[in-house]
Design a protein around this motif. Structure first.
Motif, PDB file in Angstrom:
ATOM      1  N   ASP A 181     -10.938  -4.224  -1.041  1.00 18.65           N
ATOM      2  CA  ASP A 181     -11.467  -4.739  -2.305  1.00 18.65           C
ATOM      3  C   ASP A 181     -10.631  -5.910  -2.811  1.00 18.65           C
ATOM      4  OD1 ASP A 181     -13.497  -2.924  -2.266  1.00 18.65           O
ATOM      5  OD2 ASP A 181     -12.675  -1.618  -3.839  1.00 18.65           O
ATOM      6  N   ALA A 182      -9.309  -5.785  -2.724  1.00 15.82           N
ATOM      7  CA  ALA A 182      -8.436  -6.868  -3.169  1.00 15.82           C
ATOM      8  C   ALA A 182      -8.631  -8.107  -2.313  1.00 15.82           C
ATOM      9  CB  ALA A 182      -6.974  -6.412  -3.105  1.00 15.82           C
ATOM     10  N   LYS A 183      -8.821  -7.918  -1.019  1.00 16.31           N
ATOM     11  CA  LYS A 183      -9.040  -9.043  -0.108  1.00 16.31           C
ATOM     12  C   LYS A 183     -10.355  -9.752  -0.403  1.00 16.31           C
ATOM     13  CE  LYS A 183      -9.976  -8.015   4.154  1.00 16.31           C
ATOM     14  NZ  LYS A 183     -11.255  -8.683   4.508  1.00 16.31           N
ATOM     15  N   ASN A 184     -11.337  -8.971  -0.877  1.00 13.34           N
ATOM     16  CA  ASN A 184     -12.659  -9.542  -1.177  1.00 13.34           C
ATOM     17  C   ASN A 184     -12.778  -9.972  -2.633  1.00 13.34           C
ATOM     18  OD1 ASN A 184     -13.553  -9.107   1.476  1.00 13.34           O
ATOM     19  ND2 ASN A 184     -14.198  -7.007   1.003  1.00 13.34           N
ATOM     20  N   GLY A 185     -11.665  -9.948  -3.363  1.00 12.09           N
ATOM     21  CA  GLY A 185     -11.666 -10.426  -4.743  1.00 12.09           C
ATOM     22  C   GLY A 185     -12.240  -9.437  -5.747  1.00 12.09           C
ATOM     23  N   LYS A 186     -12.263  -8.142  -5.380  1.00 10.66           N
ATOM     24  CA  LYS A 186     -12.759  -7.123  -6.299  1.00 10.66           C
ATOM     25  C   LYS A 186     -11.569  -6.465  -6.983  1.00 10.66           C
ATOM     26  CE  LYS A 186     -16.731  -5.988  -3.353  1.00 10.66           C
ATOM     27  NZ  LYS A 186     -17.383  -4.910  -2.581  1.00 10.66           N
ATOM     28  N   ALA A 187     -11.624  -6.396  -8.295  1.00  5.87           N
ATOM     29  CA  ALA A 187     -10.518  -5.781  -9.041  1.00  5.87           C
ATOM     30  C   ALA A 187     -10.558  -4.280  -8.882  1.00  5.87           C
ATOM     31  CB  ALA A 187     -10.612  -6.144 -10.508  1.00  5.87           C
ATOM     32  N   LEU A 215       0.828  -1.200   0.000  1.00  3.74           N
ATOM     33  CA  LEU A 215       0.000   0.000   0.000  1.00  3.74           C
ATOM     34  C   LEU A 215       0.868   1.258   0.000  1.00  3.74           C
ATOM     35  CD1 LEU A 215      -2.607  -1.055   2.732  1.00  3.74           C
ATOM     36  CD2 LEU A 215      -2.723  -1.438   0.265  1.00  3.74           C
ATOM     37  N   ASN A 216       0.319   2.339  -0.533  1.00  3.88           N
ATOM     38  CA  ASN A 216       0.978   3.639  -0.509  1.00  3.88           C
ATOM     39  C   ASN A 216       0.544   4.373   0.765  1.00  3.88           C
ATOM     40  OD1 ASN A 216       1.822   6.286  -0.813  1.00  3.88           O
ATOM     41  ND2 ASN A 216       1.306   6.396  -2.983  1.00  3.88           N
ATOM     42  N   PRO A 217       1.452   4.580   1.725  1.00  2.51           N
ATOM     43  CA  PRO A 217       1.054   5.189   2.998  1.00  2.51           C
ATOM     44  C   PRO A 217       0.563   6.622   2.866  1.00  2.51           C
ATOM     45  CG  PRO A 217       3.443   5.069   2.826  1.00  2.51           C
ATOM     46  CD  PRO A 217       2.901   4.287   1.670  1.00  2.51           C
ATOM     47  N   TYR A 218       0.929   7.300   1.774  1.00  3.27           N
ATOM     48  CA  TYR A 218       0.529   8.690   1.586  1.00  3.27           C
ATOM     49  C   TYR A 218      -0.901   8.808   1.041  1.00  3.27           C
ATOM     50  CZ  TYR A 218       5.513   9.385   2.215  1.00  3.27           C
ATOM     51  OH  TYR A 218       6.792   9.383   2.724  1.00  3.27           O
ATOM     52  N   CYS A 219      -1.497   7.663   0.681  1.00  6.69           N
ATOM     53  CA  CYS A 219      -2.884   7.642   0.214  1.00  6.69           C
ATOM     54  C   CYS A 219      -3.759   6.821   1.162  1.00  6.69           C
ATOM     55  CB  CYS A 219      -2.968   7.061  -1.199  1.00  6.69           C
ATOM     56  SG  CYS A 219      -2.084   8.014  -2.438  1.00  6.69           S
ATOM     57  N   LEU A 220      -3.310   6.685   2.395  1.00  8.81           N
ATOM     58  CA  LEU A 220      -3.990   5.865   3.398  1.00  8.81           C
ATOM     59  C   LEU A 220      -4.648   6.764   4.447  1.00  8.81           C
ATOM     60  CD1 LEU A 220      -4.410   2.926   4.515  1.00  8.81           C
ATOM     61  CD2 LEU A 220      -2.253   3.245   5.760  1.00  8.81           C
ATOM     62  N   ARG A 221      -5.811   6.336   4.920  1.00  6.45           N
ATOM     63  CA  ARG A 221      -6.557   7.095   5.920  1.00  6.45           C
ATOM     64  C   ARG A 221      -5.630   7.684   6.973  1.00  6.45           C
ATOM     65  NH1 ARG A 221     -12.359   4.653   7.176  1.00  6.45           N
ATOM     66  NH2 ARG A 221     -11.995   5.891   9.033  1.00  6.45           N
ATOM     67  N   SER A 222      -5.797   8.998   7.236  1.00  3.91           N
ATOM     68  CA  SER A 222      -4.839   9.708   8.091  1.00  3.91           C
ATOM     69  C   SER A 222      -5.526  10.597   9.109  1.00  3.91           C
ATOM     70  CB  SER A 222      -3.879  10.539   7.227  1.00  3.91           C
ATOM     71  OG  SER A 222      -3.151   9.731   6.342  1.00  3.91           O
ATOM     72  N   GLY A 223      -6.661  10.135   9.646  1.00  2.00           N
ATOM     73  CA  GLY A 223      -7.323  10.897  10.693  1.00  2.00           C
ATOM     74  C   GLY A 223      -6.371  11.200  11.839  1.00  2.00           C
ATOM     75  N   GLY A 224      -6.506  12.384  12.438  1.00  2.00           N
ATOM     76  CA  GLY A 224      -5.607  12.835  13.486  1.00  2.00           C
ATOM     77  C   GLY A 224      -4.528  13.761  12.969  1.00  2.00           C
ATOM     78  N   SER A 225      -4.487  13.927  11.647  1.00  2.00           N
ATOM     79  CA  SER A 225      -3.527  14.841  11.023  1.00  2.00           C
ATOM     80  C   SER A 225      -4.273  16.054  10.473  1.00  2.00           C
ATOM     81  CB  SER A 225      -2.781  14.125   9.902  1.00  2.00           C
ATOM     82  OG  SER A 225      -1.833  14.979   9.303  1.00  2.00           O
ATOM     83  N   TYR A 256      -9.364   1.033   1.454  1.00  2.00           N
ATOM     84  CA  TYR A 256     -10.483   0.434   0.722  1.00  2.00           C
ATOM     85  C   TYR A 256      -9.986  -0.374  -0.477  1.00  2.00           C
ATOM     86  CZ  TYR A 256     -13.382   3.232   3.739  1.00  2.00           C
ATOM     87  OH  TYR A 256     -13.974   3.756   4.847  1.00  2.00           O
ATOM     88  N   ARG A 257      -8.872   0.056  -1.065  1.00  2.00           N
ATOM     89  CA  ARG A 257      -8.297  -0.743  -2.143  1.00  2.00           C
ATOM     90  C   ARG A 257      -7.839  -2.100  -1.608  1.00  2.00           C
ATOM     91  NH1 ARG A 257      -3.528  -1.871  -4.703  1.00  2.00           N
ATOM     92  NH2 ARG A 257      -2.209  -0.648  -3.288  1.00  2.00           N
ATOM     93  N   TRP A 258      -7.242  -2.094  -0.409  1.00  2.00           N
ATOM     94  CA  TRP A 258      -6.820  -3.342   0.232  1.00  2.00           C
ATOM     95  C   TRP A 258      -8.033  -4.225   0.520  1.00  2.00           C
ATOM     96  CZ3 TRP A 258      -8.178  -4.572   5.384  1.00  2.00           C
ATOM     97  CH2 TRP A 258      -7.620  -5.769   5.865  1.00  2.00           C
TER      98      TRP A 258
END
Length: 333
Positions: A327-333, A259-269, A323-325
């Protein structure tokens, strides 16, 4: 469409263009990067309103939903007063789930002196996980209306850490897998970052210091928030990628999941636009709030990252990596 927030282009094309009816007392309405509506009440005072929904897959998300909504108010210069909750429960939910959601929301509201003033609760076969929608209302909001002028060359201060909220959620949901890859103490330490993601205190300090604009970092991570900040300010930016604060736990867990950490949920910032960047950083530091200057706004439309000798341009916000992670875990492209 992909899960999570809709893209900026779909938002403009299929949502904002269809919000055509205007009211003279709505001082700020729907717009890209606008997280609050600001309403003038009988020419005497301002009221700000914000909405945040959350699919409750983890108990901590109950608290996060309320705090995200309150953060949006704080970024408008508003003082939170009340929240209204919409709770949608799947048919298999037990009453204990409802009590748990209410207790979690009430704990956050009590901590910030905010009242749960109403809402709606319903069981429906349209959801498979509990859904919590928070509408927050606060007094004030004049700052957001006056802070959008002449922001070119103002500095961008960032508080908190990129991707930390999403890192916590990953550590809590995939603890067993991560413990097979990292030391148990490493994973447990990451989970301990699951405390409050409130930015109310730092927002208050920023406004009092004369900040020109605030924007909290949530879905889409720091890259998404910087794009929205530029949209709101109608400016470009020049940001040093190496100055964006990020914890090592985030780097390693994101690397594990690809995953790209700069596009990951960042609440608290929080992103703060100010002409007194270092002074504000010192003031926040005296309150034990981590902060640093990461760049500045510019008078062009270019949104530039500097990384040593390399220069690259900020892309339009993509799907949040959490959410991309999923989707990938649930087999969604």
């Amino acid at each position: 469409m992909k899960t999570g927030k809709i893209s900026d282009s779909i938002l403009k094309r299929s949502v904002l263009k269809r919000c055509r009816t205007k009211h003279p007392d709505v001082m700020q309405g729907a717009g890209s990067g606008n997280d609050c509506a600001v309403v003038n009440v009988q020419n005497k005072s301002m009221i700000s309103c914000s909405v945040h929904p959350e699919i409750v897959e983890d108990n901590i998300m109950i608290c996060y939903a309320v705090e995200h909504a309150l953060n949006n108010l704080a970024c408008s210069g508003s003082v939170p007063m009340t929240v209204l909750l919409t709770l949608l429960l799947p048919e298999q939910a037990q009453e204990g789930t409802l009590r748990e959601m209410m207790d979690g929301a009430e704990n956050v509201c009590r901590r910030h002196g905010v009242q749960i003033a109403g809402g709606h609760t319903q069981v429906t076969d349209a959801v498979i996980s509990p859904v919590l929608g928070v509408t927050a209302v606060g007094s004030g909001g004049q700052e957001i209306l006056t802070g959008k002028k002449n922001l070119a060359d103002a500095e961008i201060v960032m508080t908190g850490y990129a991707g930390l909220e999403g890192t916590v959620l990953l550590a809590r949901r995939k603890s067993e897998e991560l413990c097979g890859r990292f030391p148990i103490d490493f994973v447990e330490q990451t989970k301990k970052y699951a405390g409050s993601i409130s930015v109310l205190h730092e927002a208050e300090i920023a406004w009092k210091s004369g900040a020109g604009m605030l924007h909290d970092v949530a879905q889409g991570g720091i890259f998404g928030a910087l794009w929205e900040l530029c949209e709101k300010a109608k400016c470009g930016m020049e940001v040093n990628l190496r100055l964006i604060p990020i914890k090592q736990e985030t780097v390693e867990i994101c690397e594990h999941f690809g995953l790209n950490p700069y596009c990951l949920r960042s609440g608290g910032s929080l992103l703060i636009v100010t002409r007194q960047g270092e002074g504000l950083v010192q003031e926040l530091g005296r309150k034990n709030i981590p902060a640093c200057v990461i760049g500045r706004l510019t008078d062009s439309n270019d949104r530039i990252f500097l990384n040593g000798e390399e220069k690259r341009y900020l892309d339009r916000p993509a799907q949040d990596e959490y959410y991309r992670w999923k989707d990938a875990k649930n087999g969604k492209a």
